[in-house]
Design a protein around this motif. Structure first.
Motif, mmCIF file in Angstrom:
data_model
loop_
_atom_site.group_PDB
_atom_site.id
_atom_site.type_symbol
_atom_site.label_atom_id
_atom_site.label_comp_id
_atom_site.label_asym_id
_atom_site.label_seq_id
_atom_site.Cartn_x
_atom_site.Cartn_y
_atom_site.Cartn_z
ATOM 1 N N PHE A 232 0.670 -0.928 0.214
ATOM 2 C CA PHE A 232 0.013 -0.208 0.046
ATOM 3 C C PHE A 232 0.866 1.494 -0.423
ATOM 4 C CE2 PHE A 232 -1.667 -3.824 1.997
ATOM 5 C CZ PHE A 232 -3.343 -4.104 1.545
ATOM 6 N N ARG A 233 0.816 2.124 -1.058
ATOM 7 C CA ARG A 233 1.095 3.092 -0.399
ATOM 8 C C ARG A 233 0.691 4.643 -0.801
ATOM 9 N NH1 ARG A 233 7.606 1.911 -3.622
ATOM 10 N NH2 ARG A 233 7.159 -0.447 -2.658
ATOM 11 N N ALA A 234 -0.316 5.375 -0.326
ATOM 12 C CA ALA A 234 -0.940 6.847 0.196
ATOM 13 C C ALA A 234 0.318 7.603 -0.172
ATOM 14 C CB ALA A 234 -0.626 6.773 1.471
ATOM 15 N N GLU A 235 0.425 7.188 -1.808
ATOM 16 C CA GLU A 235 1.080 8.424 -2.162
ATOM 17 C C GLU A 235 0.418 8.726 -3.588
ATOM 18 O OE1 GLU A 235 4.421 6.553 -4.752
ATOM 19 O OE2 GLU A 235 3.089 5.190 -5.920
ATOM 20 N N ASN A 236 0.063 10.448 -3.740
ATOM 21 C CA ASN A 236 -0.936 11.016 -4.499
ATOM 22 C C ASN A 236 -0.434 11.477 -5.341
ATOM 23 O OD1 ASN A 236 -3.327 12.311 -4.242
ATOM 24 N ND2 ASN A 236 -3.248 14.256 -3.617
ATOM 25 N N ARG A 241 0.436 3.949 -13.739
ATOM 26 C CA ARG A 241 1.133 3.507 -13.483
ATOM 27 C C ARG A 241 1.461 2.773 -12.320
ATOM 28 N NH1 ARG A 241 6.750 4.043 -13.068
ATOM 29 N NH2 ARG A 241 6.525 6.446 -13.261
ATOM 30 N N HIS A 242 1.367 3.940 -11.312
ATOM 31 C CA HIS A 242 1.040 3.729 -9.627
ATOM 32 C C HIS A 242 -0.540 3.225 -9.216
ATOM 33 C CE1 HIS A 242 3.985 6.119 -9.781
ATOM 34 N NE2 HIS A 242 4.591 5.419 -8.677
ATOM 35 N N LEU A 243 -1.048 2.525 -8.433
ATOM 36 C CA LEU A 243 -2.233 2.038 -7.583
ATOM 37 C C LEU A 243 -1.512 2.804 -6.345
ATOM 38 C CD1 LEU A 243 -2.792 -1.202 -8.979
ATOM 39 C CD2 LEU A 243 -4.251 0.903 -9.351
HETATM 40 MN MN MN Z 1 7.353 5.450 -6.234
#
Ligand code: MN
Ligand code: ATP
Length: 483
Positions: A232-236, A241-243
């Motif tokens: 899990f990544r809370a990157e905005n 290619r990002h979930l």
């Molecule tokens: Mn990254």
């Protein structure tokens, strides 16, 4: 009894002549189309190829025929006969048709016409019933199976690392907090900060961004392990290619250096690609055609040079290009693209972090094949990567794939306790929090290495789907967690 049904994929592979007149089969599935009050195209999800079922005129009640609408579910028994229609060897002549579930064709969200991928994302609860998503998710399944097959054959232990973690050493700021503390009247310390001693675990916890640190504990006992689980990544970052929730495969191996690590990653990627080429050819052919059709709408210079199958075969037959970060910077600096100031982020020189436009230039324009970039500056990589002899680079490797960019991130790990401690101190990483990690370096430390492969990015590469939201069943992205 329901289990007597034969799956359509299996039925279609059989020789129609092997069926004697009297032999009956039972099939079940959903109606894709119903033509001329006679021909049912039935799909059961085992293949994109529909089974043609013939409802001989006059044999069935009008009231029943009316209920054979798109997406209604049916149980059909009948006899297998050679087909006179083109494109199929056999069909089923219905003797009984039972409606298992009606479907109001007017209200059914998917029409026989082609829908856009964006539209289907909003209907993700039904999109599995389309050819595109049928193929994507069967391939996804096959890739997952191939992952386990590969590591099992090599004697790796599949280790389930925790989803909830108290260590935020790696991805501070990008993690999802896990808490049962109330929003109102949150317990506070005297200095006003939140008192996590009152929280469920008695400390601050998050969803994991990687199973690596725990993976290293496994590798330094079993020798070779892998993890395959959600991260899990809370990157905005709202990119294709990002979930916020994705699946990662993280092998970790004792007695491996960086080169061994890169060799394993190449072998692994080839193995799973070969597996789907051999076992999912029908779905891949469909996806290749879909991609070719999609690319017809692009201008010539934006189209891929290779078709999907060709690209996958290319990866099987050609070594990945290996080069150092330093060499990559030189290539980028000297490129016409840079000289003509066509990069959004100009190449400022050694030490800079590479942006995805740089990675894609190297892979798609310069080398035209997958690239393994090695030995990055220590300052732009994580604390656990092993410092090289030169004192300024670390034994890191990123694998970059055409059309996707970074697909693998890995490294040889720093196994020398003193070097690691010094590095952690410099980077402000808490020694107390990671006492258990440091113990591996205290009790029989060994050279070891590992990497993380983003599963969805791999599926994108294999299926040719350009948006990562179309290769996971129910994507979680900023402001979106439907279904
Ligand atoms: Mn990254
Ligand atoms: P990027 O620079 O593309 O954001 P990263 O450097 O953050 O990637 P790592 O931390 O090395 O990635 O994670 C290992 C692998 O996990 C990546 O190579 C990629 O394949 C995948 N990955 C990372 N972040 C995501 C994400 N948000 N969604 C899907 N896959 C991801």
């Amino acid at each position: 009894m329901f289990n007597k049904r034969i799956k359509i994929k299996e039925l279609l592979q059989q020789d129609p002549d092997s069926y004697r007149e009297a032999e009956q089969v039972t099939v079940m599935g959903w109606v894709r189309t119903f033509r001329n009050n006679q021909f049912i195209a039935l799909n059961d999800g085992s293949t994109n190829t529909n089974l043609q079922v013939v409802a001989t005129l006059g044999m069935f009640d009008e009231s029943l025929l009316k209920r054979i609408t798109t997406s209604a579910s049916l149980k059909i028994t009948g006899t297998v006969v050679p087909s006179v229609g083109k494109g199929q060897r056999l069909e089923v002549k219905a003797e009984t048709i039972e409606i298992l579930g009606d479907s109001d064709a007017e209200a059914y969200p998917l029409q026989p016409k082609k829908h856009s991928l964006e539209f289907l994302r909003e209907k993700a609860h039904l999109r599995f019933r389309t050819n595109t998503f049928g193929s994507v998710f069967r391939v996804r399944h096959a890739l997952a199976f191939a992952v386990h097959k590969f590591f099992n054959e090599k004697g790796f232990v599949y280790l389930h690392t925790p989803i909830i973690t108290a260590s935020d050493a790696e991805g501070a700021g990008e993690m999802f907090r896990v808490t049962t503390l109330p929003f109102e009247s949150t317990p506070k310390n005297e200095d006003g900060s939140v008192n996590f001693k009152e929280d469920f675990f008695g400390k601050s916890t998050n969803l994991t961004v990687s199973g690596q640190l725990e993976g290293e504990l496994g590798a330094t006992a079993f020798g070779e392990i892998y993890t395959f689980g959600p991260t899990f990544r809370a990157e905005n970052s709202n990119t294709a290619r990002h979930l916020a929730e994705f699946w990662m495969i993280e092998p970790e191996m004792a007695f491996y250096d960086l080169e061994d690590n890169a060799n394993l990653a190449e072998e692994f990627i080839r193995y799973i690609i070969r597996y789907v080429l051999e076992n999912n050819r029908e779905d891949l052919d469909f996806l290749a055609q879909r991609l070719a059709d999609e690319e017809k709408q692009l201008s010539q210079d934006k189209r891929s040079e290779m078709g999907l199958i060709e690209k996958l075969e290319f990866v099987l037959n050609n070594d990945f290009q290996r080069l150092s970060y330093t060499e990559a910077i030189d290539i980028l600096k000297d490129s016409n693209h840079n000289k003509k100031k066509k990069f959004q982020y100009p190449i400022t020189g050694w030490g800079m972090d590479l942006q995805s436009e740089h990675e894609r230039y190297l892979v798609e324009k310069h080398f035209k094949k997958p690239v393994i970039l090695m030995n990055y500056p220590a300052s732009i990589k994580a604390f656990y990567m092993r410092i090289n002899e030169d004192g300024k680079t670390v034994a890191a490797m990123d694998i970059l794939a055409p059309g996707i960019g970074e697909i693998v991130g890995g490294s040889q790990r720093e196994e020398r306790l003193d070097v690691l401690l010094e590095k952690m101190e410099k980077m402000g990483i808490s020694e107390e929090e990671l006492w258990w990690y440091l113990d591996t370096r205290r009790f029989g430390t060994v050279p070891h290495a590992g990497f993380g492969l983003g599963f969805e990015r791999m599926i994108q590469f294999v299926t040719g789907m350009s948006n990562i939201r179309d290769v996971i069943a129910f994507p979680r992205t900023p402001k979106s967690a439907e279904f």
